[in-house]
Design an enzyme around this catalytic site. Structure first.
Site, PDB file in Angstrom:
ATOM      1  N   HIS A 114     -13.983   2.109   4.068  1.00  0.00           N
ATOM      2  CA  HIS A 114     -14.190   2.174   5.518  1.00  0.00           C
ATOM      3  C   HIS A 114     -15.439   3.025   5.762  1.00  0.00           C
ATOM      4  CE1 HIS A 114     -12.744   2.263   9.777  1.00  0.00           C
ATOM      5  NE2 HIS A 114     -13.541   3.320   9.789  1.00  0.00           N
ATOM      6  N   CYS A 138      -6.402   7.177   5.153  1.00  0.00           N
ATOM      7  CA  CYS A 138      -5.771   7.452   6.446  1.00  0.00           C
ATOM      8  C   CYS A 138      -6.190   8.830   6.952  1.00  0.00           C
ATOM      9  CB  CYS A 138      -4.255   7.387   6.329  1.00  0.00           C
ATOM     10  SG  CYS A 138      -3.434   7.703   7.918  1.00  0.00           S
ATOM     11  N   ASN A 196     -15.222  -2.305   5.368  1.00  0.00           N
ATOM     12  CA  ASN A 196     -14.286  -2.222   6.485  1.00  0.00           C
ATOM     13  C   ASN A 196     -14.884  -1.335   7.568  1.00  0.00           C
ATOM     14  OD1 ASN A 196     -11.398  -0.297   7.179  1.00  0.00           O
ATOM     15  ND2 ASN A 196     -11.713  -2.356   7.946  1.00  0.00           N
ATOM     16  N   GLY A 197     -14.696  -1.749   8.817  1.00  0.00           N
ATOM     17  CA  GLY A 197     -15.141  -0.939   9.931  1.00  0.00           C
ATOM     18  C   GLY A 197     -16.034  -1.681  10.894  1.00  0.00           C
ATOM     19  N   ASP A 198     -15.532  -1.879  12.124  1.00  0.00           N
ATOM     20  CA  ASP A 198     -16.324  -2.425  13.239  1.00  0.00           C
ATOM     21  C   ASP A 198     -16.680  -3.900  13.145  1.00  0.00           C
ATOM     22  OD1 ASP A 198     -16.229   0.133  14.186  1.00  0.00           O
ATOM     23  OD2 ASP A 198     -18.351   0.587  13.893  1.00  0.00           O
ATOM     24  N   GLY A 241      -9.358  -4.956  10.718  1.00  0.00           N
ATOM     25  CA  GLY A 241      -8.192  -4.248  11.210  1.00  0.00           C
ATOM     26  C   GLY A 241      -7.976  -4.455  12.686  1.00  0.00           C
ATOM     27  N   GLN A 280       0.827  -1.200   0.000  1.00  0.00           N
ATOM     28  CA  GLN A 280       0.000   0.000   0.000  1.00  0.00           C
ATOM     29  C   GLN A 280       0.865   1.255   0.000  1.00  0.00           C
ATOM     30  OE1 GLN A 280      -2.384   1.796   3.323  1.00  0.00           O
ATOM     31  NE2 GLN A 280      -4.129   1.012   2.152  1.00  0.00           N
TER      32      GLN A 280
END
Length: 330
Positions: free
Chosen positions: A171, A102, A204-206, A228, A72
Protein backbone atom coordinates in the site's frame (compact mmCIF):
# COMPACT_ATOMS: atom_id res chain seq x y z
CA UNK A 1 0.84 -15.11 -16.86
CA UNK A 2 1.13 -13.96 -13.24
CA UNK A 3 1.46 -16.84 -10.80
CA UNK A 4 1.67 -17.14 -7.04
CA UNK A 5 3.57 -20.40 -6.85
CA UNK A 6 1.23 -22.67 -8.88
CA UNK A 7 -1.83 -20.39 -8.72
CA UNK A 8 -2.45 -18.86 -12.14
CA UNK A 9 -4.03 -15.39 -12.01
CA UNK A 10 -4.01 -14.18 -15.60
CA UNK A 11 -1.88 -11.51 -17.26
CA UNK A 12 -2.72 -8.61 -14.94
CA UNK A 13 -4.78 -9.76 -11.94
CA UNK A 14 -7.06 -7.55 -9.91
CA UNK A 15 -7.16 -8.43 -6.23
CA UNK A 16 -9.86 -7.66 -3.69
CA UNK A 17 -8.29 -6.17 -0.58
CA UNK A 18 -8.96 -7.70 2.83
CA UNK A 19 -11.10 -5.08 4.60
CA UNK A 20 -12.29 -5.50 8.16
CA UNK A 21 -16.09 -5.60 8.48
CA UNK A 22 -16.36 -5.51 4.68
CA UNK A 23 -14.64 -8.46 2.96
CA UNK A 24 -16.90 -11.19 4.31
CA UNK A 25 -18.28 -14.01 2.13
CA UNK A 26 -21.38 -12.07 0.96
CA UNK A 27 -19.27 -9.13 -0.19
CA UNK A 28 -16.71 -11.42 -1.77
CA UNK A 29 -19.52 -13.16 -3.68
CA UNK A 30 -20.55 -9.99 -5.51
CA UNK A 31 -16.92 -8.98 -6.10
CA UNK A 32 -16.12 -12.39 -7.59
CA UNK A 33 -19.08 -11.97 -9.94
CA UNK A 34 -17.77 -8.46 -10.66
CA UNK A 35 -14.42 -9.78 -11.89
CA UNK A 36 -12.04 -10.05 -8.90
CA UNK A 37 -9.24 -12.52 -9.71
CA UNK A 38 -7.96 -13.16 -6.17
CA UNK A 39 -9.68 -12.38 -2.90
CA UNK A 40 -8.76 -12.40 0.76
CA UNK A 41 -10.76 -12.84 3.93
CA UNK A 42 -11.06 -10.09 6.48
CA UNK A 43 -7.94 -10.19 8.61
CA UNK A 44 -8.11 -12.87 11.28
CA UNK A 45 -6.69 -12.33 14.74
CA UNK A 46 -4.13 -14.98 15.65
CA UNK A 47 -4.96 -14.49 19.32
CA UNK A 48 -8.65 -14.93 18.55
CA UNK A 49 -7.99 -18.17 16.68
CA UNK A 50 -5.91 -19.57 19.53
CA UNK A 51 -8.72 -18.71 21.97
CA UNK A 52 -11.17 -20.30 19.53
CA UNK A 53 -13.18 -17.07 19.49
CA UNK A 54 -16.36 -17.45 17.45
CA UNK A 55 -15.82 -14.27 15.41
CA UNK A 56 -12.30 -15.28 14.41
CA UNK A 57 -13.38 -18.81 13.54
CA UNK A 58 -16.24 -17.55 11.38
CA UNK A 59 -13.78 -15.48 9.34
CA UNK A 60 -12.27 -18.77 8.16
CA UNK A 61 -15.47 -19.55 6.23
CA UNK A 62 -14.58 -19.89 2.56
CA UNK A 63 -16.54 -21.29 -0.36
CA UNK A 64 -15.49 -23.21 -3.44
CA UNK A 65 -16.65 -20.57 -5.94
CA UNK A 66 -14.34 -17.99 -4.30
CA UNK A 67 -11.12 -19.68 -5.37
CA UNK A 68 -8.43 -18.62 -5.46
CA UNK A 69 -8.94 -17.30 -1.92
CA UNK A 70 -6.43 -16.38 0.76
CA UNK A 71 -6.84 -16.20 4.53
CA UNK A 72 -5.16 -13.17 6.04
CA UNK A 73 -3.68 -13.40 9.55
CA UNK A 74 -2.37 -10.75 11.91
CA UNK A 75 -0.71 -10.90 15.29
CA UNK A 76 2.25 -9.89 17.41
CA UNK A 77 3.58 -13.23 18.69
CA UNK A 78 5.70 -15.35 16.37
CA UNK A 79 4.78 -18.77 17.81
CA UNK A 80 1.08 -17.88 17.87
CA UNK A 81 1.17 -16.77 14.24
CA UNK A 82 2.87 -20.02 13.22
CA UNK A 83 0.26 -22.07 15.08
CA UNK A 84 -2.55 -20.09 13.48
CA UNK A 85 -1.06 -20.66 10.04
CA UNK A 86 -1.55 -24.37 10.71
CA UNK A 87 -5.17 -23.79 11.81
CA UNK A 88 -5.89 -21.70 8.70
CA UNK A 89 -4.21 -24.26 6.45
CA UNK A 90 -6.59 -26.92 7.75
CA UNK A 91 -9.61 -25.22 6.13
CA UNK A 92 -7.87 -25.45 2.72
CA UNK A 93 -7.54 -21.92 1.37
CA UNK A 94 -5.29 -21.40 -1.64
CA UNK A 95 -2.79 -19.28 0.27
CA UNK A 96 -2.01 -17.61 3.58
CA UNK A 97 -1.44 -13.85 3.74
CA UNK A 98 0.18 -11.92 6.59
CA UNK A 99 -1.01 -8.43 7.46
CA UNK A 100 1.82 -6.01 8.17
CA UNK A 101 -0.11 -3.01 6.97
CA UNK A 102 -3.17 -2.37 9.16
CA UNK A 103 -2.66 1.12 10.62
CA UNK A 104 -5.54 1.29 13.10
CA UNK A 105 -4.57 2.06 16.68
CA UNK A 106 -6.10 -0.99 18.35
CA UNK A 107 -4.06 -3.27 16.07
CA UNK A 108 -0.76 -1.38 15.80
CA UNK A 109 -0.61 -0.55 19.52
CA UNK A 110 -0.78 -4.27 20.27
CA UNK A 111 2.35 -4.83 18.19
CA UNK A 112 0.54 -6.27 15.17
CA UNK A 113 -0.25 -5.07 11.65
CA UNK A 114 1.80 -2.03 10.65
CA UNK A 115 3.60 -2.06 14.03
CA UNK A 116 5.95 -4.70 12.61
CA UNK A 117 7.30 -2.02 10.24
CA UNK A 118 9.16 -0.73 13.31
CA UNK A 119 10.83 -4.08 13.90
CA UNK A 120 11.94 -5.56 10.59
CA UNK A 121 13.96 -8.42 12.15
CA UNK A 122 10.83 -9.56 13.99
CA UNK A 123 8.77 -9.20 10.81
CA UNK A 124 11.24 -11.42 8.97
CA UNK A 125 11.32 -13.99 11.78
CA UNK A 126 7.52 -14.07 11.99
CA UNK A 127 7.18 -14.48 8.23
CA UNK A 128 9.71 -17.29 8.17
CA UNK A 129 7.86 -19.08 10.97
CA UNK A 130 4.57 -18.85 9.03
CA UNK A 131 6.23 -20.05 5.82
CA UNK A 132 7.59 -23.09 7.66
CA UNK A 133 4.22 -23.82 9.31
CA UNK A 134 2.27 -24.37 6.08
CA UNK A 135 2.63 -26.06 2.72
CA UNK A 136 0.55 -23.28 1.15
CA UNK A 137 2.03 -20.22 -0.56
CA UNK A 138 2.52 -17.33 1.88
CA UNK A 139 2.06 -13.74 0.77
CA UNK A 140 2.43 -10.43 2.60
CA UNK A 141 0.56 -7.12 2.56
CA UNK A 142 2.33 -4.12 4.03
CA UNK A 143 3.05 -0.40 3.64
CA UNK A 144 5.98 1.77 2.57
CA UNK A 145 7.16 2.10 6.17
CA UNK A 146 6.07 3.37 9.57
CA UNK A 147 6.66 7.04 8.70
CA UNK A 148 8.50 9.20 6.17
CA UNK A 149 11.85 8.54 7.86
CA UNK A 150 11.47 4.74 7.72
CA UNK A 151 10.34 3.98 4.18
CA UNK A 152 12.23 0.68 4.10
CA UNK A 153 9.99 -1.32 1.80
CA UNK A 154 12.71 -1.97 -0.81
CA UNK A 155 14.87 -3.76 1.76
CA UNK A 156 11.82 -5.47 3.27
CA UNK A 157 10.80 -6.85 -0.13
CA UNK A 158 14.16 -8.51 -0.67
CA UNK A 159 14.34 -9.95 2.84
CA UNK A 160 10.82 -11.37 2.75
CA UNK A 161 11.37 -12.89 -0.68
CA UNK A 162 14.58 -14.50 0.57
CA UNK A 163 12.79 -16.33 3.38
CA UNK A 164 10.07 -17.68 1.10
CA UNK A 165 7.07 -15.44 0.48
CA UNK A 166 5.47 -15.93 -2.93
CA UNK A 167 4.02 -12.45 -3.55
CA UNK A 168 4.02 -8.99 -1.97
CA UNK A 169 1.32 -6.32 -1.94
CA UNK A 170 2.36 -2.80 -0.98
CA UNK A 171 0.00 0.00 0.00
CA UNK A 172 1.55 3.28 -1.12
CA UNK A 173 1.31 5.05 2.24
CA UNK A 174 3.09 4.92 5.58
CA UNK A 175 1.37 3.91 8.78
CA UNK A 176 1.44 7.50 10.02
CA UNK A 177 -0.47 8.60 6.90
CA UNK A 178 -3.26 6.12 7.66
CA UNK A 179 -5.51 6.62 4.58
CA UNK A 180 -4.87 10.34 4.19
CA UNK A 181 -3.15 12.12 1.34
CA UNK A 182 -2.33 10.58 -2.01
CA UNK A 183 -0.78 7.11 -2.22
CA UNK A 184 2.80 7.21 -3.53
CA UNK A 185 3.65 4.24 -5.74
CA UNK A 186 7.22 5.38 -6.52
CA UNK A 187 8.88 2.86 -4.21
CA UNK A 188 6.55 0.12 -5.43
CA UNK A 189 7.87 0.80 -8.92
CA UNK A 190 11.43 0.63 -7.66
CA UNK A 191 10.82 -2.81 -6.19
CA UNK A 192 9.68 -3.99 -9.62
CA UNK A 193 12.84 -2.54 -11.17
CA UNK A 194 15.03 -4.50 -8.75
CA UNK A 195 16.60 -7.37 -10.69
CA UNK A 196 16.71 -9.49 -7.53
CA UNK A 197 12.94 -9.50 -7.17
CA UNK A 198 11.34 -12.57 -8.74
CA UNK A 199 7.95 -12.70 -6.97
CA UNK A 200 4.83 -10.84 -8.14
CA UNK A 201 4.51 -7.30 -6.78
CA UNK A 202 1.00 -5.87 -6.42
CA UNK A 203 0.25 -2.19 -5.87
CA UNK A 204 -2.52 -0.89 -3.62
CA UNK A 205 -3.89 2.55 -2.91
CA UNK A 206 -6.17 5.06 -4.65
CA UNK A 207 -7.12 2.98 -7.70
CA UNK A 208 -10.62 4.29 -8.27
CA UNK A 209 -11.00 4.36 -12.06
CA UNK A 210 -10.03 2.32 -15.13
CA UNK A 211 -7.86 5.21 -16.33
CA UNK A 212 -5.85 5.25 -13.12
CA UNK A 213 -5.38 1.48 -13.23
CA UNK A 214 -3.93 1.75 -16.75
CA UNK A 215 -1.74 4.72 -15.83
CA UNK A 216 -0.28 3.01 -12.75
CA UNK A 217 0.24 -0.29 -14.54
CA UNK A 218 2.23 1.45 -17.24
CA UNK A 219 4.10 3.84 -14.97
CA UNK A 220 5.11 1.46 -12.19
CA UNK A 221 5.20 -1.92 -13.93
CA UNK A 222 3.36 -3.79 -11.18
CA UNK A 223 2.16 -7.34 -11.79
CA UNK A 224 -1.37 -6.53 -10.67
CA UNK A 225 -3.46 -4.17 -8.57
CA UNK A 226 -5.28 -4.63 -5.27
CA UNK A 227 -8.53 -2.68 -4.94
CA UNK A 228 -10.17 -1.90 -1.62
CA UNK A 229 -12.45 1.02 -0.84
CA UNK A 230 -13.39 1.66 -4.48
CA UNK A 231 -15.13 -1.73 -4.61
CA UNK A 232 -17.46 -1.05 -1.68
CA UNK A 233 -20.92 -0.69 -3.15
CA UNK A 234 -19.35 -0.90 -6.61
CA UNK A 235 -18.15 -4.46 -7.37
CA UNK A 236 -18.40 -3.63 -11.08
CA UNK A 237 -15.05 -1.84 -10.88
CA UNK A 238 -13.06 -5.04 -11.53
CA UNK A 239 -14.71 -5.83 -14.86
CA UNK A 240 -14.71 -2.15 -15.82
CA UNK A 241 -10.93 -2.00 -15.35
CA UNK A 242 -10.38 -5.29 -17.20
CA UNK A 243 -12.46 -4.11 -20.14
CA UNK A 244 -10.66 -0.76 -20.32
CA UNK A 245 -7.20 -2.35 -20.14
CA UNK A 246 -8.11 -4.75 -22.92
CA UNK A 247 -10.02 -2.47 -25.28
CA UNK A 248 -9.44 1.14 -24.25
CA UNK A 249 -13.21 1.59 -24.10
CA UNK A 250 -15.63 1.82 -21.21
CA UNK A 251 -18.28 -0.61 -20.10
CA UNK A 252 -21.70 0.88 -19.60
CA UNK A 253 -22.11 1.97 -15.99
CA UNK A 254 -24.56 -0.08 -13.92
CA UNK A 255 -28.15 1.07 -14.08
CA UNK A 256 -30.35 1.58 -11.03
CA UNK A 257 -31.83 -1.84 -11.78
CA UNK A 258 -28.30 -3.31 -11.74
CA UNK A 259 -27.55 -1.66 -8.41
CA UNK A 260 -30.76 -2.94 -6.89
CA UNK A 261 -30.19 -6.46 -8.23
CA UNK A 262 -26.64 -6.76 -6.88
CA UNK A 263 -27.59 -5.18 -3.57
CA UNK A 264 -30.37 -7.78 -3.28
CA UNK A 265 -27.96 -10.62 -4.11
CA UNK A 266 -25.56 -9.31 -1.48
CA UNK A 267 -28.36 -9.20 1.09
CA UNK A 268 -29.63 -12.68 0.24
CA UNK A 269 -26.15 -14.16 0.68
CA UNK A 270 -25.73 -12.28 3.96
CA UNK A 271 -28.96 -13.82 5.25
CA UNK A 272 -27.99 -17.32 4.11
CA UNK A 273 -24.65 -16.96 5.85
CA UNK A 274 -25.69 -15.38 9.15
CA UNK A 275 -29.45 -15.72 9.38
CA UNK A 276 -32.05 -13.05 8.72
CA UNK A 277 -31.62 -10.90 11.83
CA UNK A 278 -27.83 -10.55 11.67
CA UNK A 279 -27.70 -10.73 7.88
CA UNK A 280 -30.05 -7.74 7.53
CA UNK A 281 -28.25 -5.85 10.29
CA UNK A 282 -24.79 -6.28 8.75
CA UNK A 283 -25.96 -5.16 5.31
CA UNK A 284 -26.78 -1.71 6.69
CA UNK A 285 -23.17 -0.61 6.23
CA UNK A 286 -23.42 -1.18 2.46
CA UNK A 287 -26.62 0.59 1.41
CA UNK A 288 -25.18 4.11 1.26
CA UNK A 289 -22.43 2.88 -1.08
CA UNK A 290 -24.74 0.97 -3.43
CA UNK A 291 -26.97 4.00 -3.93
CA UNK A 292 -24.37 6.77 -3.66
CA UNK A 293 -24.78 9.65 -6.07
CA UNK A 294 -28.43 8.97 -6.89
CA UNK A 295 -30.53 12.13 -6.84
CA UNK A 296 -33.14 12.03 -4.12
CA UNK A 297 -32.04 8.66 -2.73
CA UNK A 298 -31.30 9.86 0.80
CA UNK A 299 -34.77 9.00 2.10
CA UNK A 300 -34.49 5.49 0.65
CA UNK A 301 -31.06 4.99 2.25
CA UNK A 302 -32.38 6.18 5.62
CA UNK A 303 -35.23 3.70 5.45
CA UNK A 304 -32.94 0.85 4.39
CA UNK A 305 -30.68 1.26 7.42
CA UNK A 306 -33.71 1.16 9.70
CA UNK A 307 -35.31 -1.94 8.15
CA UNK A 308 -35.16 -5.06 10.33
CA UNK A 309 -36.41 -7.81 8.01
CA UNK A 310 -35.77 -9.03 4.50
CA UNK A 311 -39.39 -8.26 3.59
CA UNK A 312 -38.97 -4.61 4.62
CA UNK A 313 -35.73 -4.23 2.68
CA UNK A 314 -37.20 -5.95 -0.37
CA UNK A 315 -40.18 -3.58 -0.35
CA UNK A 316 -37.85 -0.56 -0.30
CA UNK A 317 -35.67 -1.98 -3.07
CA UNK A 318 -38.76 -2.48 -5.22
CA UNK A 319 -39.76 1.13 -4.54
CA UNK A 320 -36.31 2.30 -5.64
CA UNK A 321 -36.60 0.32 -8.88
CA UNK A 322 -40.09 1.63 -9.57
CA UNK A 323 -39.23 5.25 -8.74
CA UNK A 324 -36.11 5.51 -10.86
CA UNK A 325 -37.44 3.49 -13.78
CA UNK A 326 -40.44 5.84 -13.88
CA UNK A 327 -38.17 8.90 -13.88
CA UNK A 328 -36.01 7.38 -16.63
CA UNK A 329 -39.08 6.94 -18.83
CA UNK A 330 -39.94 10.63 -18.89
Amino acid sequence: MVKIKDIELGDFPLLLAPMEDVSDPPFRAVCKAGGADLMYTEFVSSEGLIRDAAKSRQKLDIFEYERPIGIQLFGSDIETMAECAKIATAVSPDLIDINYGCPVKQVACRGAGAALLQDIPKMVAMTEAVVKATHLPVTVKTRLGWDDSTKNIEDVAERLQDIGIQALTVHGRTRVQMYKGEADWTLIGRIKENSRIRIPIFGNGDITTPEKALEYRNRYGVDGIMIGRASIGYPWIFNEIKHFLKTGTYLTHPTIADRVAVCRQHLEFSIRWKGEKLGVLEMRRHYASYFKGMDGAKSFRNRLVQADTFAEVEEILQEISATYSLEASY
